[in-house]
Write an enzyme that holds these catalytic residues in place. Structure first.
Site, PDB file in Angstrom:
ATOM      1  N   CYS A  15       0.836  -1.174   0.000  1.00  0.00           N
ATOM      2  CA  CYS A  15       0.000   0.000   0.000  1.00  0.00           C
ATOM      3  C   CYS A  15       0.885   1.242   0.000  1.00  0.00           C
ATOM      4  O   CYS A  15       1.937   1.271   0.622  1.00  0.00           O
ATOM      5  CB  CYS A  15      -0.927   0.081   1.199  1.00  0.00           C
ATOM      6  SG  CYS A  15      -2.021  -1.322   1.347  1.00  0.00           S
ATOM      7  N   GLU A  50       7.891 -15.084 -10.661  1.00  0.00           N
ATOM      8  CA  GLU A  50       7.267 -13.797 -10.308  1.00  0.00           C
ATOM      9  C   GLU A  50       6.570 -13.137 -11.496  1.00  0.00           C
ATOM     10  O   GLU A  50       5.466 -12.629 -11.364  1.00  0.00           O
ATOM     11  CB  GLU A  50       8.345 -12.793  -9.854  1.00  0.00           C
ATOM     12  CG  GLU A  50       8.763 -12.873  -8.429  1.00  0.00           C
ATOM     13  CD  GLU A  50       9.799 -11.807  -8.091  1.00  0.00           C
ATOM     14  OE1 GLU A  50       9.584 -11.106  -7.104  1.00  0.00           O
ATOM     15  OE2 GLU A  50      10.823 -11.671  -8.812  1.00  0.00           O
ATOM     16  N   LYS A  79       6.176  -4.433  -4.354  1.00  0.00           N
ATOM     17  CA  LYS A  79       7.620  -4.267  -4.246  1.00  0.00           C
ATOM     18  C   LYS A  79       8.076  -4.180  -2.799  1.00  0.00           C
ATOM     19  O   LYS A  79       9.098  -4.721  -2.424  1.00  0.00           O
ATOM     20  CB  LYS A  79       8.046  -3.006  -4.989  1.00  0.00           C
ATOM     21  CG  LYS A  79       9.533  -2.775  -4.894  1.00  0.00           C
ATOM     22  CD  LYS A  79      10.108  -2.456  -6.225  1.00  0.00           C
ATOM     23  CE  LYS A  79      11.600  -2.621  -6.250  1.00  0.00           C
ATOM     24  NZ  LYS A  79      11.998  -3.987  -6.575  1.00  0.00           N
ATOM     25  N   TRP A 117      -2.562  -2.852  -1.647  1.00  0.00           N
ATOM     26  CA  TRP A 117      -2.177  -4.251  -1.804  1.00  0.00           C
ATOM     27  C   TRP A 117      -2.964  -4.985  -0.723  1.00  0.00           C
ATOM     28  O   TRP A 117      -2.713  -4.819   0.466  1.00  0.00           O
ATOM     29  CB  TRP A 117      -0.678  -4.411  -1.593  1.00  0.00           C
ATOM     30  CG  TRP A 117      -0.178  -5.797  -1.855  1.00  0.00           C
ATOM     31  CD1 TRP A 117       0.144  -6.333  -3.059  1.00  0.00           C
ATOM     32  CD2 TRP A 117       0.068  -6.824  -0.887  1.00  0.00           C
ATOM     33  NE1 TRP A 117       0.569  -7.626  -2.905  1.00  0.00           N
ATOM     34  CE2 TRP A 117       0.537  -7.957  -1.589  1.00  0.00           C
ATOM     35  CE3 TRP A 117      -0.060  -6.907   0.500  1.00  0.00           C
ATOM     36  CZ2 TRP A 117       0.871  -9.142  -0.960  1.00  0.00           C
ATOM     37  CZ3 TRP A 117       0.274  -8.090   1.123  1.00  0.00           C
ATOM     38  CH2 TRP A 117       0.738  -9.201   0.398  1.00  0.00           C
ATOM     39  N   GLU A 147      17.595 -17.371  -7.708  1.00  0.00           N
ATOM     40  CA  GLU A 147      17.143 -16.045  -8.109  1.00  0.00           C
ATOM     41  C   GLU A 147      16.547 -16.090  -9.520  1.00  0.00           C
ATOM     42  O   GLU A 147      15.527 -15.463  -9.800  1.00  0.00           O
ATOM     43  CB  GLU A 147      18.317 -15.050  -8.014  1.00  0.00           C
ATOM     44  CG  GLU A 147      18.050 -13.649  -8.497  1.00  0.00           C
ATOM     45  CD  GLU A 147      16.901 -12.924  -7.798  1.00  0.00           C
ATOM     46  OE1 GLU A 147      16.399 -13.412  -6.768  1.00  0.00           O
ATOM     47  OE2 GLU A 147      16.482 -11.878  -8.312  1.00  0.00           O
ATOM     48  N   LYS A 200      12.720 -15.071 -10.434  1.00  0.00           N
ATOM     49  CA  LYS A 200      12.358 -14.077 -11.453  1.00  0.00           C
ATOM     50  C   LYS A 200      11.323 -14.660 -12.406  1.00  0.00           C
ATOM     51  O   LYS A 200      10.331 -14.023 -12.716  1.00  0.00           O
ATOM     52  CB  LYS A 200      13.579 -13.653 -12.285  1.00  0.00           C
ATOM     53  CG  LYS A 200      14.606 -12.757 -11.639  1.00  0.00           C
ATOM     54  CD  LYS A 200      14.196 -11.335 -11.436  1.00  0.00           C
ATOM     55  CE  LYS A 200      13.477 -11.129 -10.149  1.00  0.00           C
ATOM     56  NZ  LYS A 200      14.178 -10.949  -8.938  1.00  0.00           N
ATOM     57  N   ASN A 227      -1.517   2.617   5.631  1.00  0.00           N
ATOM     58  CA  ASN A 227      -0.585   1.580   5.168  1.00  0.00           C
ATOM     59  C   ASN A 227      -0.142   0.825   6.408  1.00  0.00           C
ATOM     60  O   ASN A 227       0.294   1.432   7.381  1.00  0.00           O
ATOM     61  CB  ASN A 227       0.615   2.247   4.482  1.00  0.00           C
ATOM     62  CG  ASN A 227       1.746   1.268   4.226  1.00  0.00           C
ATOM     63  OD1 ASN A 227       1.512   0.076   4.035  1.00  0.00           O
ATOM     64  ND2 ASN A 227       2.965   1.775   4.219  1.00  0.00           N
ATOM     65  N   GLY A 228      -0.262  -0.506   6.390  1.00  0.00           N
ATOM     66  CA  GLY A 228       0.132  -1.302   7.557  1.00  0.00           C
ATOM     67  C   GLY A 228      -0.983  -2.247   7.939  1.00  0.00           C
ATOM     68  O   GLY A 228      -1.882  -2.516   7.131  1.00  0.00           O
ATOM     69  N   HIS A 260      17.730 -36.888  -6.173  1.00  0.00           N
ATOM     70  CA  HIS A 260      16.977 -37.171  -4.947  1.00  0.00           C
ATOM     71  C   HIS A 260      15.521 -36.740  -5.064  1.00  0.00           C
ATOM     72  O   HIS A 260      14.854 -36.505  -4.062  1.00  0.00           O
ATOM     73  CB  HIS A 260      17.655 -36.495  -3.754  1.00  0.00           C
ATOM     74  CG  HIS A 260      19.041 -37.002  -3.514  1.00  0.00           C
ATOM     75  ND1 HIS A 260      19.307 -38.292  -3.117  1.00  0.00           N
ATOM     76  CD2 HIS A 260      20.253 -36.412  -3.672  1.00  0.00           C
ATOM     77  CE1 HIS A 260      20.620 -38.468  -3.013  1.00  0.00           C
ATOM     78  NE2 HIS A 260      21.204 -37.332  -3.349  1.00  0.00           N
ATOM     79  N   ARG A 311       4.044  -0.370  -4.827  1.00  0.00           N
ATOM     80  CA  ARG A 311       3.766  -0.886  -3.486  1.00  0.00           C
ATOM     81  C   ARG A 311       2.474  -1.698  -3.435  1.00  0.00           C
ATOM     82  O   ARG A 311       2.204  -2.362  -2.440  1.00  0.00           O
ATOM     83  CB  ARG A 311       3.663   0.270  -2.482  1.00  0.00           C
ATOM     84  CG  ARG A 311       4.889   1.137  -2.440  1.00  0.00           C
ATOM     85  CD  ARG A 311       4.668   2.303  -1.514  1.00  0.00           C
ATOM     86  NE  ARG A 311       4.591   1.867  -0.141  1.00  0.00           N
ATOM     87  CZ  ARG A 311       5.619   1.772   0.672  1.00  0.00           C
ATOM     88  NH1 ARG A 311       6.818   2.074   0.259  1.00  0.00           N
ATOM     89  NH2 ARG A 311       5.461   1.373   1.912  1.00  0.00           N
TER      90      ARG A 311
HETATM   91  C1  G6P Z   1       9.227  -8.108  -2.099  1.00  0.00           C
HETATM   92  C2  G6P Z   1       9.717  -7.726  -3.474  1.00  0.00           C
HETATM   93  C3  G6P Z   1      11.042  -8.437  -3.774  1.00  0.00           C
HETATM   94  C4  G6P Z   1      12.052  -8.156  -2.684  1.00  0.00           C
HETATM   95  C5  G6P Z   1      11.504  -8.498  -1.300  1.00  0.00           C
HETATM   96  C6  G6P Z   1      12.421  -8.004  -0.198  1.00  0.00           C
HETATM   97  O1  G6P Z   1       8.851  -9.440  -2.095  1.00  0.00           O
HETATM   98  O2  G6P Z   1       8.764  -8.054  -4.454  1.00  0.00           O
HETATM   99  O3  G6P Z   1      11.545  -7.989  -5.017  1.00  0.00           O
HETATM  100  O4  G6P Z   1      13.207  -8.890  -2.936  1.00  0.00           O
HETATM  101  O5  G6P Z   1      10.231  -7.874  -1.106  1.00  0.00           O
HETATM  102  O6  G6P Z   1      12.457  -6.607  -0.249  1.00  0.00           O
HETATM  103  P1  G6P Z   1      13.651  -5.734   0.295  1.00  0.00           P
HETATM  104  O7  G6P Z   1      13.224  -4.316  -0.001  1.00  0.00           O
HETATM  105  O8  G6P Z   1      13.751  -6.007   1.763  1.00  0.00           O
HETATM  106  O9  G6P Z   1      14.869  -6.133  -0.436  1.00  0.00           O
END
Ligand code: G6P
Length: 612
Positions: A2, A492, A607, A75, A485, A489, A100-101, A508, A27
């Site tokens: 949010c 996501e 994000k 969000w 990673e 990606k 927000n929160g 395994h 956000r």
């Molecule tokens: C969310 C974002 C990710 C990020 C993670 C941690 O899930 O979508 O891209 O890696 O938060 O965020 P930070 O700001 O702590 O790296």
């Protein structure tokens, strides 16, 4: 999680609020809304399900105007994405709140308010806040007083913006746990979840502290700390430009940010690799730093998401190049787990935003329990993690807007490598090796530039993934977290189910999944683990699996009908994990574009995760 924005000005603020929301959309983007006090001193609100663009369309059809207003992009946590759950929430047509929160005790409060006769139109936790303020805002009580009395009853994390008909000259903002900045214009004032939201209107900011409340009018603002005392907080001038968060020539922020990596890495290295005392790239008390380097016995890293993967990579470096054990754990687990007391632990958080709720909570826990020192590797100066940690080692990636993290990750790896070198330098016998690694780092921006030139070939490779439902990513050693990673990606942004495995674990379990429908992506540079990896790849090939490899010439793997290879330049070993990240980012990006997903705002994600 949010985004909130608010404005108090002599001009109409709708444009400022909507532009702020657009910049905060990373956000959350389930729904958006805005409320103003209009010229008849009445709260007016417009909300829309979906992205900010939907709200803009509604506002264009039925404009509202006002010089004090608040806005929100959501969000969803409590209550599905729906217009009735979108903020601002209103009570008795006279008070509007954005939040927000998470309000943890919203259920008992909701019961109390229902008993008092309040009707709830949403399933959100936020609606209790606005009704609570309504119970307290009476003749003789200011909006500020009502908000402060209300927040005393709240448990949880929140940043709030509040306006009311009865007190139309005031906008009240509160910060407890969730981030909130105050933007200072000329005769106009703003609030925002981060500075990005407000850069088009100001570059002067005050970062509010936990427990702060702000009473904002056209004449100025007053900040109160958690005990209700008037406080002065420092004004910071930001060098960031609103252009930094514009798309420019790129189709998506993710692509722009992938291409910004040579510069972001260069900026993270700038003025550091040449330092005679590399430690001075770490900000914080120098004496304490000296003590830390003398007394350190162990490293504990915590992080979330992509940042967690950079921590996992660093563990390989720290444990193979120094005498220090290093543990890495996701913050959401670490914060709720008992850890035996150990001496000499340097506690490191890694975070792009510096606001991730679980990482902050883990830091808080460690500070209460005690450790040698805390250090954050973070991309946002003035973020909560930066302020709450003893030391910071900043990445200089610039704002990252795409939800899928790219340049933040590679710059974290750079910062972690600098930190590893600092730790190595505790032992004089590591001098030559650390010098070699620093020399390698200087070459990194140019090498990344070179790898980016393979974009077209990687895009071509991506075509094979369009109709796939699953993918396996393999790596060994410090390339296993890079495979993780890569898989993150892909899942996501393209919604293809992707898992990463250390290649030796294939037999395994995951081997049972391998058939011609399961693409296998492997990072296969010529390292001491290559021969082992090659055997694992043979296991896959002999079961009909199709391999998509990123390898250098020296790996001596040849292209065949079921082996597709992207050649990566031969590079020093210390740079391999950082460089091999780039083609994996590009692969996911192109697959997502082919599939037509919303690359920068993938469904259900946000994000910055400032709620638990
Ligand atoms: C969310 C974002 C990710 C990020 C993670 C941690 O899930 O979508 O891209 O890696 O938060 O965020 P930070 O700001 O702590 O790296």
């Amino acid at each position: 999680m949010c985004g909130i924005v608010g404005a108090m000005a002599q001009r109409d603020v709708i444009g400022i609020l909507v532009e702020g929301l657009r910049r905060l959309e990373y956000r959350g983007y389930d729904s958006a809304g805005v409320a103003v006090i209009n010229h008849d001193r009445i709260v007016e609100r417009t909300r829309a399900l979906g992205k900010v663009a939907e709200l803009e369309t509604k506002l264009a059809e039925a404009p509202i105007f006002g010089s004090a207003g608040i806005a929100h992009t959501r969000w969803a946590t409590h209550g599905e994405p729906a217009e009735r759950n979108a903020h601002p929430h209103i009570s008795n047509d006279r008070i509007a709140v954005v939040h927000n929160g998470i309000i943890e005790n919203y259920e008992p409060l909701r019961e109390e308010l229902i008993a008092l006769g309040y009707n709830f139109e949403s399933e959100t936790d936020t609606e209790v806040v606005v009704h609570l303020i309504d119970t307290l805002l009476k003749p003789g009580v200011s909006l500020l007083e009502a908000v402060n009395q209300a927040t005393k009853k709240l448990r949880g994390a929140y940043a709030l913006g509040v306006i009311a008909n009865d007190d139309p000259e005031h906008l009240i903002a509160v910060r407890q746990g969730s981030p909130l900045v105050l933007g200072l214009g000329i005769g106009e004032y703003f609030i925002g979840s981060d500075i990005q939201a407000l850069l088009p209107v100001t570059n002067r900011f005050i970062y509010l502290e936990n427990g702060d409340s702000v009473d904002m009018t056209l004449a100025g603002f007053t900040i109160f700390d958690e005990s209700g005392l008037v406080v002065e907080r420092p004004i910071k001038e930001s060098l960031a430009s609103s252009m930094d968060s514009d798309l420019g020539e790129y189709r998506h922020f993710m692509l722009k940010e992938i291409y910004e990596q040579p510069a972001a890495i260069q900026n993270t290295l700038a003025g550091r690799v040449e330092l005679s005392d590399l430690r001075s790239c770490i900000s914080g008390d120098k004496e304490l730093l000296e003590k830390v380097f003398n007394e350190i016995r162990e490293v504990q890293i915590i992080a979330c998401g992509t940042s967690y993967h950079s921590g996992l990579t660093a563990r390989y470096w720290i444990e193979s190049l120094t005498d220090l054990p290093c543990n890495v754990e996701v913050a959401s687990e670490y914060r709720y787990r008992r850890q035996p007391k150990r001496d000499g632990v340097l506690f490191i958080t890694i975070s792009q935003s510096g606001e991730t709720a679980d990482s902050l909570a883990a830091l808080e826990k460690v500070k209460q329990e005690g450790c040698l020192a805390t250090l954050t590797i973070c991309n946002v100066p003035e973020s909560s993690l930066t302020r709450e940690s003893d030391f910071s080692l900043m990445t200089v990636a610039g704002p990252e807007i795409g939800v899928a993290s790219t340049k933040a990750f590679t710059t974290q790896l750079v910062a972690l490598q600098l930190l590893t070198i600092c730790l190595m330098q505790r032992d004089p016998k590591n001098e030559a090796k650390s010098l070699e690694m620093l020399t390698n780092l200087k070459r990194l921006p140019a090498i990344v530039e070179q790898v980016l030139q393979q974009d077209d070939m990687i895009k071509k490779m991506g075509e094979a993934f369009i109709d796939k439902h699953h993918a396996l990513f393999l790596g060994r050693g410090d390339l296993y977290p890079i495979a993780m990673e890569g898989a993150l990606k892909l899942k996501e942004i393209s919604y293809i189910h992707a898992e990463a495995y250390p290649a030796g674990e294939l037999k395994h379990g995951p081997l049972a999944l391998v058939d011609s429908e399961m693409p296998i992506v492997a990072v296969a540079p010529n390292t001491n683990l290559l021969e082992k990896l090659k055997s694992n790849l043979e296991e896959v090939r002999s079961r009909g699996g199709v391999l998509y490899l990123f390898a250098d010439e020296k790996a001596e793997i040849t292209e065949q009908s079921n082996i597709h290879i992207i050649r990566v330049p031969e590079i020093p070993e210390s740079l391999i994990p950082i460089v091999y990240t780039i083609p994996l980012q590009l692969l996911s990006y192109h697959v997502a574009v082919f599939k037509g997903t919303d690359v920068d705002k993938p469904r259900n994600l946000a994000k910055s995760v400032t709620v638990e």
